[in-house]
Design a protein around this motif. Structure first.
Motif, PDB file in Angstrom:
ATOM      1  N   TYR A  11       0.837  -1.199   0.000  1.00 37.09           N
ATOM      2  CA  TYR A  11       0.000   0.000   0.000  1.00 37.09           C
ATOM      3  C   TYR A  11       0.870   1.246   0.000  1.00 37.09           C
ATOM      4  O   TYR A  11       1.849   1.330   0.752  1.00 37.09           O
ATOM      5  CB  TYR A  11      -0.924   0.035   1.219  1.00 37.09           C
ATOM      6  N   LYS A  13       0.477   5.075   1.031  1.00 37.09           N
ATOM      7  CA  LYS A  13      -0.446   5.826   1.875  1.00 37.09           C
ATOM      8  C   LYS A  13       0.013   7.272   2.013  1.00 37.09           C
ATOM      9  O   LYS A  13       1.220   7.544   2.087  1.00 37.09           O
ATOM     10  CB  LYS A  13      -0.571   5.174   3.259  1.00 37.09           C
ATOM     11  N   TRP A  15      -0.477  10.746   4.362  1.00 39.24           N
ATOM     12  CA  TRP A  15      -0.879  11.115   5.721  1.00 39.24           C
ATOM     13  C   TRP A  15      -0.836  12.625   5.907  1.00 39.24           C
ATOM     14  O   TRP A  15       0.004  13.312   5.320  1.00 39.24           O
ATOM     15  CB  TRP A  15       0.061  10.476   6.752  1.00 39.24           C
ATOM     16  N   PRO A  23      -4.833   7.401   7.201  1.00 37.42           N
ATOM     17  CA  PRO A  23      -4.326   7.930   5.925  1.00 37.42           C
ATOM     18  C   PRO A  23      -5.407   8.638   5.125  1.00 37.42           C
ATOM     19  O   PRO A  23      -6.567   8.242   5.122  1.00 37.42           O
ATOM     20  CB  PRO A  23      -3.815   6.677   5.197  1.00 37.42           C
ATOM     21  N   GLU A  26      -5.098   5.843   0.065  1.00 36.33           N
ATOM     22  CA  GLU A  26      -4.480   4.524   0.023  1.00 36.33           C
ATOM     23  C   GLU A  26      -4.553   3.992  -1.398  1.00 36.33           C
ATOM     24  O   GLU A  26      -5.606   4.052  -2.028  1.00 36.33           O
ATOM     25  CB  GLU A  26      -5.191   3.544   0.961  1.00 36.33           C
TER      26      GLU A  26
END
Length: 302
Positions: A11, A13, A15, A23, A26
């Motif tokens: 994955y 992600k 943030w 997150p 994704e």
């Protein structure tokens, strides 16, 4: 002001560093390396392929995919002029330039290395450093240059200039410092069957580089990541569960720049890997228990 991570969970992600509880984005994709570019795009490697992402409609979207390497890509870099660099297990180091018309990147030089490439560091527009294959050797590439109105200009391609003094083990990571110095972190070498927990600092010397300082036993285990902090100090992380902050030893500044340990952040119970510094000066570390840990670099964990 975003943190982008990739992992063995396949994955990618994104943030929010202010409230990193969940997150913001994704994507199911295998990513080996990520590099934030000066133009705002993200340069990434996915096994043997190169990917570029750009931000739009509140998310990162793939804007280019390149297939040219024939083995896993392990290292990425960017020169000051925006030229991109990729290298990997196929022993190829490739330089990429952006087409100003369609904003796509094309290969402008392919350099055949003598070993698989695990780390790349763009020292400046004229020098590139790379390491790999557990041999503890850093190789320097120089660009052919000419003088144009008393200004140094790249006039040709990059070629191998020299190999620097061998480290005890392998080179785990590299980072530019101030004053044109650069630093490398040592790691255990399976080939040599030795442990290397030293930090090596290199200085410019006669158009090349020479070893200026070795900080022996800088950590109690492999040095996994090194970053330059905005105040001129640098930070290193290790499997020994510590982040160490290093500053210039001003008692020796008259002869040569030397670094000394300034602070140890050790309020965590797992090994520490990749480091980044946020715009608010917090340090973020990736840990062996799959966590992102935020530090304020003075008091420990935020």
């Amino acid at each position: 002001n975003k943190i982008i991570t990739s992992s063995f969970d396949y994955y990618l992600k994104v943030w929010d560093p202010i409230s990193p509880k969940k997150p913001k984005q994704e994507e199911k994709i295998k990513i080996n390396n990520l590099l934030a570019l000066k133009n705002g795009k993200i340069f990434a490697s996915s096994l043997k392929d190169l990917l570029l992402f750009e931000y739009g409609n509140n998310k990162y979207n793939t804007c280019q995919s390149i297939s040219i390497h024939n083995k896993d890509i392990l290292a990425l870099g960017e020169l000051e002029d925006g030229t991109l660099i990729s290298g990997g297990e196929d022993k190829k180091l490739i330089l990429w330039e952006e087409n100003p018309t369609n904003k796509q990147y094309n290969a402008k030089q392919i350099i055949e290395a003598k070993k698989g490439i695990q780390n790349i560091l763009a020292l400046n527009d004229f020098n590139i450093a790379y390491s790999g294959d557990d041999d503890g050797i850093i190789t320097i590439l120089n660009a052919e240059v000419s003088l144009n109105n008393r200004k140094m200009m790249i006039s040709g391609k990059y070629s191998e200039a020299c190999n620097l003094e061998k480290a005890k083990g392998k080179i785990n990571c590299m980072c530019k410092l101030n004053h044109n110095y650069f630093v490398a972190g040592g790691g255990g070498s399976f080939k040599e069957k030795i442990i290397d927990n030293n930090i090596y600092i290199w200085k410019p010397y006669k158009n090349q580089y020479r070893l200026s300082q070795t900080i022996y036993n800088a950590h109690e285990a492999d040095v996994n990541s090194i970053i330059l902090l905005r105040d001129g100090r640098f930070a290193s992380s290790s499997k020994d569960r510590t982040i160490k902050i290093w500053k210039v030893d001003k008692s020796k500044i008259d002869t040569e720049i030397k670094y000394m340990q300034y602070q140890v952040l050790d309020d965590y119970n797992h090994g520490l890997y990749k480091l980044i510094q946020l715009p608010d000066d917090r340090i973020v570390s990736v840990t062996s228990d799959n966590a992102l840990v935020f530090w304020n670099n003075t008091d420990g964990i935020v």
